[in-house]
Scaffold this motif. Structure first.
Motif, mmCIF file in Angstrom:
data_model
loop_
_atom_site.group_PDB
_atom_site.id
_atom_site.type_symbol
_atom_site.label_atom_id
_atom_site.label_comp_id
_atom_site.label_asym_id
_atom_site.label_seq_id
_atom_site.Cartn_x
_atom_site.Cartn_y
_atom_site.Cartn_z
ATOM 1 N N LEU A 135 0.814 -1.172 0.022
ATOM 2 C CA LEU A 135 0.193 -0.090 0.136
ATOM 3 C C LEU A 135 0.805 1.285 0.091
ATOM 4 O O LEU A 135 0.474 2.166 -0.637
ATOM 5 C CB LEU A 135 -1.080 -0.140 1.241
ATOM 6 C CG LEU A 135 -1.838 1.262 1.619
ATOM 7 C CD1 LEU A 135 -2.878 0.501 2.151
ATOM 8 C CD2 LEU A 135 -1.003 1.884 2.658
ATOM 9 N N ASN A 286 2.309 -2.777 11.217
ATOM 10 C CA ASN A 286 1.300 -3.877 10.924
ATOM 11 C C ASN A 286 0.719 -3.600 9.554
ATOM 12 O O ASN A 286 0.320 -2.394 9.152
ATOM 13 C CB ASN A 286 0.156 -3.275 11.783
ATOM 14 C CG ASN A 286 -0.094 -4.489 12.613
ATOM 15 O OD1 ASN A 286 -0.327 -5.708 12.335
ATOM 16 N ND2 ASN A 286 -0.195 -4.146 13.887
ATOM 17 N N ALA A 686 -5.252 -8.797 -2.556
ATOM 18 C CA ALA A 686 -6.066 -7.669 -3.535
ATOM 19 C C ALA A 686 -5.572 -7.536 -4.864
ATOM 20 O O ALA A 686 -5.962 -7.689 -5.749
ATOM 21 C CB ALA A 686 -6.168 -6.484 -2.682
HETATM 22 O O1 BZD Z 1 -1.948 -3.190 -0.860
HETATM 23 C C1 BZD Z 1 -1.780 -4.317 -0.017
HETATM 24 C C2 BZD Z 1 -2.248 -5.483 -0.638
HETATM 25 O O2 BZD Z 1 -2.271 -6.470 0.220
HETATM 26 C C3 BZD Z 1 -1.665 -5.713 -2.006
HETATM 27 O O3 BZD Z 1 -2.270 -7.027 -2.536
HETATM 28 C C4 BZD Z 1 -2.043 -4.630 -2.834
HETATM 29 O O4 BZD Z 1 -1.232 -4.891 -3.941
HETATM 30 C C5 BZD Z 1 -1.366 -3.365 -2.300
HETATM 31 C C6 BZD Z 1 -1.551 -2.129 -3.177
HETATM 32 O O5 BZD Z 1 -2.707 -1.990 -3.687
HETATM 33 N N1 BZD Z 1 -2.282 -3.738 1.233
HETATM 34 C C7 BZD Z 1 -1.238 -3.298 1.901
HETATM 35 O O6 BZD Z 1 0.019 -3.327 1.772
HETATM 36 N N2 BZD Z 1 -1.768 -2.941 3.357
HETATM 37 C C8 BZD Z 1 -1.137 -2.297 4.373
HETATM 38 O O7 BZD Z 1 0.209 -2.262 4.341
HETATM 39 C C9 BZD Z 1 -1.772 -1.926 5.626
HETATM 40 C C10 BZD Z 1 -1.236 -1.108 6.321
HETATM 41 C C11 BZD Z 1 -1.573 -0.591 7.579
HETATM 42 C C12 BZD Z 1 -2.593 -1.306 7.877
HETATM 43 C C13 BZD Z 1 -3.497 -2.084 7.087
HETATM 44 C C14 BZD Z 1 -2.999 -2.430 5.910
#
Ligand code: BZD
Length: 851
Positions: A135, A286, A686
């Motif tokens: 993310l 996290n 995702a």
């Molecule tokens: O986001 C990620 C997903 O798991 C991936 O599949 C996706 O490619 C990427 C970008 O869209 N999610 C995260 O990375 N989530 C977090 O880092 C996060 C951070 C803090 C709190 C909750 C989730």
């Protein structure tokens, strides 16, 4: 006289010495001057010296570009995108800045003059690790693409003093160390002493009647802090546009409590300061389960409040305070997951309480300005805050959320009247869609569902890959989707081809450029499809293979530095790097490595000669409190020490855990990878974005039918991908039947081995074995046993394919050729057209500049 390091050729040294500083090119002199006057060092003797001098020199060029862009944007007043994100995982900036600004010629030559190599100098920079994983890195790629596409837009986030922890191994277990990244200053930021906003917390809300008879809410916070802006210029590639990432640092209102100080209570005198600084002190490590801590909510509100005030004050400076109706045509906010969702209530508060708008008008503006991206489908990851916590920290916001929810549920009731005429049915549906609802595990507690608040408060809601957006529509927000189908969209993720191919793998980039006759693919990746026609050309394949070999040598060097062992660079380099999580199934990977090891052990030395040798690498951080993930890391290191030390098999199989996986390590590992693993349980990842980076660098994928793997397979040719495992639509049924599932005998054998202590630490591994083996409902939630046999088959196919190097190389080229779609430029164009409705606004070229 200037001293240069021993690597500089003698004649050059002579030339410099002879003529003193006058023959040193302007850039070289500038680097030296920066080092001299900012650091008090008279000679460039180490890569770190060279880095500091170079970075502070490049910074000035960057700021010039930044200022020109912003002068232009101020004059043109275009609609602006504000990307609100609690995380920006930027990594290093030097190489990217120099290349994006087109200054590589200047600086490479200057550094050579100083006896330094650009590549080594760049390695002296510390990563800016203000994010967890996908993310946060996505946000960073998006900033690069927005600037490159000349889209007026800024990122807004938090300037954490400590970013993602540094991971070390101690006896094979993860150890977390603080990431102290700001100690030697940060050349990539500019502190804006004139940009500060007050952010309040707690206190009470009173009603007052204004002169006109209107009742207004007056919030008196109990605590206030200052949000101090730091700007981080973001250079676009091949354009004069340099945009901005504005990060907020939390400061106390006053240096210390003077009264307490004078009374001799020094601890109390410092208290307010500590409380304020705590807000931007540390990133929560996290990446999938939200941290329910109050400080986390404080962080969220802190950066959202400062960012919205910042945008609104600029809007007022241009348009006055009577034309709020224009706001949606001038500003659009993207919420990166639910972390900034308090923006829904904060924008309402600013418009209603501070600017005096009527509720309905404010609501119309708010919902037009906001959009929300969801990044996860896992129910435990959806953020919910106890009403009690929210009401205490943000009393006015809690009231506003209650009013929003009242309006929403009333509207729903009317809307559902014909579909659900029976009152109980209707009440049930409304309860299921309410922003405020009971905690299902504790009926006493009420929760604010941040995802529902984001959906109700936004114009558009999007998932990050096709399959994920369908799950968003059909499962997690299905009730909402049925009512507002057009609100829901897909925006498949992308990665910047600058950092993730052109800059991290210049050898491959050069080969592609030669083959295509131009480097225009760097901002038009669809041109990579032209490589398809060369995929089977033996001469091209050989050159392609030579680049991969060189990159494998480099990774072998890294393994040598970390583990002290040489690896066979003719072996297949098999990589899995990502956050450690049960759903990502690093455990399944280890199980298959154990099986491979056992098979090799059973072979005769003669038979082994036929085996395809593999070097397996696993890397990734486990959240500090994620016990199971930490056990998985220990399993990797424990299995690695047995396998790597076994003289029978060590020529054929190795397993290394590479500690402290981060953006920079990814830039070394990805170009060297031949096979990468993206093996999440179908329907749980995702999108994934490293899969795109690997594909772009010609790395084959073994993966499940999940996230963006599906779209990568479509673009690359599904026959070129090692796809295995159950499909997302079958998961629920399989979970229910898990207790009747008959495990594969090979699986049973490996489980007995781990339990029996083959890799030591058997007590520590017991919970891991139990998590997938006790046949009760809910165990093996991620269906490792169900996919195990299919995974081993797919691994077999990998070996067979690798034996045929011409076929392997053909596929490798097909991956790069099929990567055109996965540029974040494409993603950002789609956001700009379908969600933001923002167009490019390019400043005029800099005088004498290259663009
Ligand atoms: O986001 C990620 C997903 O798991 C991936 O599949 C996706 O490619 C990427 C970008 O869209 N999610 C995260 O990375 N989530 C977090 O880092 C996060 C951070 C803090 C709190 C909750 C989730």
């Amino acid at each position: 006289a200037l001293r240069v390091s021993a690597v500089a050729e003698a004649d050059k040294t002579a030339a410099i010495n002879k003529s003193g500083t006058s023959s040193v090119p302007a850039t070289t002199k500038d680097i030296e001057n920066k080092l001299r006057y900012l650091f008090g060092r008279n000679e460039v003797s180490t890569p770190n010296d060279a880095y500091q001098g170079t970075a502070w020199s490049v910074r000035e060029r960057l700021i010039d570009a930044f200022n020109k862009t912003h002068e232009h944007w101020k004059k043109e007043d275009p609609k602006f995108i504000y990307y609100l994100s609690a995380e920006f995982l930027m990594g290093r900036s030097l190489t990217n800045t120099v290349f994006n600004l087109g200054l590589q010629g200047d600086y490479a030559t200057a550094l050579k003059e100083l006896g330094q190599k650009m590549e080594q100098v760049a390695e002296a920079e510390r990563d800016a690790a203000l994010g967890n994983g996908g993310l946060g890195r996505l946000a960073a790629c998006f900033l690069d693409s927005m600037a490159t596409l000349d889209l007026p837009g800024w990122g807004y986030g938090i300037r954490y003093k400590y970013g993602m922890f540094k991971q070390a191994l101690k006896d094979g277990y993860q150890q977390e160390l603080p990431d102290i990244w700001l100690t030697s200053g940060n050349p990539w930021e500019v502190r804006r002493d004139d940009v500060r906003h007050m952010v309040g917390f707690g206190g009470r809300v009173e009603r007052r009647r204004e002169a006109g008879g209107r009742e207004v809410a007056v919030w008196t916070p109990a605590e206030q802090v200052i949000a101090q802006a730091y700007d981080n210029p973001i250079p676009g590639y091949s354009t004069p546009t340099t945009s901005n990432l504005r990060l907020w640092d939390a400061l106390p209102l006053s240096e210390f409590d003077l009264a307490a100080f004078n009374a001799g209570d020094y601890d109390r005198a410092m208290l307010a300061r500590e409380r304020a600084e705590a807000i931007s002190a540390v990133l929560y490590p996290n990446d999938s389960t939200p941290e329910g801590k109050e400080l986390r909510l404080k962080q969220q509100y802190f950066f959202v409040c400062a960012s919205l005030q910042d945008v609104l004050s600029r809007f007022k400076a241009t348009h006055g305070s009577a034309r709020w109706d224009l706001l949606p045509s001038k500003a659009v906010f993207q919420l990166n997951d639910t972390h900034p969702t308090i923006a829904v209530a904060e924008l309402m508060r600013l418009l209603v309480d501070v600017e005096g708008l009527e509720w309905d008008e404010a609501w119309g503006i708010t919902t037009k300005c906001l959009n929300y991206t969801n990044h996860t489908v896992m129910p435990e990851a959806l953020e919910k805050w106890p009403v009690k916590v929210m009401a205490k920290m943000l009393p006015r916001h809690m009231e506003i959320i209650e009013v929003i929810n009242e309006g929403w549920t009333q509207w729903l009731s009317a809307h559902l009247a014909s579909e659900l005429p029976a009152p109980e049915e209707r009440a049930k549906r409304i309860a299921a869609m309410s922003i405020i609802h009971e905690n299902p595990w504790n009926k006493e507690e009420m929760l604010v569902n941040m995802a529902y608040l984001a959906v109700v408060g936004s114009s558009a809601v999007n998932g990050v890959a096709a399959i994920h957006s369908n799950i968003v529509k059909d499962e997690i927000f299905n009730d909402f989707y049925k009512i507002f189908p057009s609100k829901f969209q897909n925006k498949t993720n992308g990665v910047t081809p600058r950092r993730w191919l052109a800059w991290c793998n210049p050898e491959l980039a050069d080969l592609i450029t030669q083959q295509l006759g131009s480097d225009a693919w760097i901002n038009d990746t669809e041109q990579l499809t032209a490589l398809r026609t060369h995929a089977s050309d033996p001469a091209f394949q050989q050159r392609w293979a030579a680049v991969k070999s060189a990159k494998k040598e480099r990774l072998a060097g890294l393994i040598k530095r970390v583990w002290g062992e040489e690896v066979n660079t003719a072996a297949l380099f098999d990589i899995q790097i990502k956050r450690i999580h049960e759903y990502k199934r690093q455990y399944l990977n280890v199980l298959s490595i154990i099986w491979r090891y056992k098979q090799l052990k059973r072979m005769s030395p003669q038979q082994r000669l036929q085996a395809v040798p593999r070097v397996c690498v696993i890397g990734g951080k486990a959240a500090s409190a994620y016990d199971m993930a930490k056990r998985i890391i220990r399993l990797v290191t424990a299995v690695g020490s047995v396998i790597n030390a076994d003289p029978d098999t060590r020529d054929y199989l190795r397993l290394y855990f590479l500690p402290d996986y981060n953006v920079s390590l990814a830039e070394t590992i990805i170009p060297a990878a031949e096979l990468s693993q993206h093996i999440s349980t179908a329907g749980t990842e995702a999108s994934g974005t490293s899969n795109m980076k690997f594909a772009l660098n010609g790395c084959l994928i073994i993966g499940t039918w999940d996230g963006a793997n599906i779209e990568i397979a479509e673009e690359t040719g599904v026959e070129n991908v090692f796809v295995f495992g159950v499909r997302a639509e079958d998961i629920n049924g399989l979970r229910k039947e898990r207790k009747n599932f008959k495990t594969d005998p090979r699986w049973d054998e490996i489980m007995r081995d781990i339990e029996g202590g083959m890799f030591g630490d058997k007590e520590y591994f017991k919970p891991l074995v139990d998590s997938v083996n006790n046949m009760k409902v809910g165990n093996d939630w991620f269906l490792l046993a169900n996919d195990f046999a299919a995974y081993l088959d797919a691994q077999q196919q990998v070996d067979e394919c690798y034996r045929d190097q011409a076929e392997w190389l053909r596929r490798s080229i097909m991956y790069t050729a099929g990567s055109g779609k996965f540029s974040s430029d494409r993603t950002i164009r789609q956001y700009a057209e379908d969600i933001w409705h923002v167009g490019p606004c390019r400043p005029p070229p800099a005088a004498g500049g290259q663009q």
